[in-house]
Write an enzyme that holds these catalytic residues in place. Sequence first.
Site, PDB file in Angstrom:
ATOM      1  N   GLY A 173      -0.889  -2.483   2.180  1.00 15.72           N
ATOM      2  CA  GLY A 173      -2.205  -2.339   1.552  1.00 15.72           C
ATOM      3  C   GLY A 173      -2.508  -3.599   0.792  1.00 15.72           C
ATOM      4  N   THR A 174      -3.205  -4.527   1.442  1.00 13.98           N
ATOM      5  CA  THR A 174      -3.129  -5.917   0.970  1.00 13.98           C
ATOM      6  C   THR A 174      -4.404  -6.696   1.188  1.00 13.98           C
ATOM      7  OG1 THR A 174      -0.826  -5.986   1.583  1.00 13.98           O
ATOM      8  CG2 THR A 174      -1.916  -8.068   1.521  1.00 13.98           C
ATOM      9  N   THR A 175      -4.592  -7.743   0.380  1.00 11.66           N
ATOM     10  CA  THR A 175      -5.566  -8.791   0.714  1.00 11.66           C
ATOM     11  C   THR A 175      -4.880 -10.129   0.522  1.00 11.66           C
ATOM     12  OG1 THR A 175      -7.249  -7.420  -0.304  1.00 11.66           O
ATOM     13  CG2 THR A 175      -7.863  -9.664   0.246  1.00 11.66           C
TER      14      THR A 175
END
Lengths: 223, 267
Positions: free
Chosen positions: B55-57
Amino acid sequence: MTKQAANWSPYDNNGGSCVAIAGADYCVIAADTRMSTGYSILSRDYSKICKLADKSLMASSGFQADVKALQKFLAARHLTYQHQHNKQMSCPAMAQLLSNTLYYKRFFPYYSFNVLGGLDNEGKGCVYTYDAVGSYERVGYGCQGSGSTLIMPFLDNQLKSPSPLLLPAQDAVTPLSESEAVDLVKTCFASATERDIYTGDRLEIVVLNADGIHRQYMELRKD
Amino acid sequence: MKLDLSGFESTPPLFGASDGLSHGFPTAPSFDLPITGDFDGFQKEAVQMVKPAKGTTTLAFIFKEGVMVAADSRASMGGYISSQSVKKIIEINPYMLGTMAGGAADCQFWHRNLGIKCRLHELANKRRISVTGASKLLANILYSYRGMGLSVGTMIAGWDETGPGLYYVDSEGGRLKGTRFSVGSGSPYAYGVLDSGYRFDMSVEEAAELARRSIYHATFRDGASVYYVGPNGWKKMSGDDVGELHYHYYPVMPSTVEQEMGEVSGA
């Protein structure tokens, strides 16, 4: 022929919770001593904490057979290291060894949720938290196991430490004293025991500081 | 318990290479595999059990002065946030960075492995490995594990003899050279801000601020780290708490209604 799902799983979950808190010159590692399977209790007096090196202790919850195998492997590797380097492994070195060991079983994982606690090379407390396949990071406090979703928000509230990613870097260790940290841990487990059926019986607390290792116990609810 | 330490060696065995074709190629570590009739089903269940953090940017772009790399710091396992302080920018060596998206353990391990291979290349060839070469090494390893459930979406950013380099590499075996990438579940939002504010001839400070803004708009309440890769290697520009950044960008102003109420109660 229709595809059948496996009706035997090599894994089981023996429950339990573990916590570790890093202080300025100490580290507290604690775990309950209940080992269960399904709705039954296998033992009320099973230790989940293992001393890997002079300055590193590991507390693990999950599938205790995998935990035992992991502890044996790490103890053997530590012995090899001592023979080759004539010194004990430091806590950061042990942390990376544990990560690699977990990842080497990436396609058949150790069902072991670990938290590693100890003193780093400067004598400051350090806690490393892991997932089951070896991703790890150094934190100020950590918890794993069946009670972790109950304990972690409480620790965040009491101990919220600045992120180690902040620049300029701020200290992740808690400013609490050793006895305050131990009291905090006792409170955590007393609360977790109320609502988590897999946590209870007795709490084993190990404090690691410059004077060595000190172990104490506290009774928890047995229901 | 018999210890099999062959997986810890990163050079191929000197004697007894099984076939002539693979002799001399660096092999990936060998892994225990479960003995089961249904490997895919087992892996699906293992992934459910293990629930790797994700769950990343993350984003990276090339500009006149070098490469700017930025990432958030949240890790989630299902719906539970397992950490607010994950290091998603991995320092492969002093002039190359990798970003982490997908499985945290997969990214950490393979980036560390890549760092070892880059160092061995330096020692064997007396010169630093290029960004092209490093990304190819990683892509080839990930391709050989294709279909086994690894989850890696990474960008390799660095500065080599040809200047700044940026590659996107993923666990499906894809490898793309480019000037602007964003990877992760927050990437659509980051792309919006990044693409609208991007100019090739920005200064280092402007580029860092653009990177920080892009991460901020894609995340909330965790951390944002920004790194800059220049001719002398990488340097961490900033590490902020995005919650604080929010109030930095949108400072709280007392509204006129509150001011009037203050006056009334004083009278």
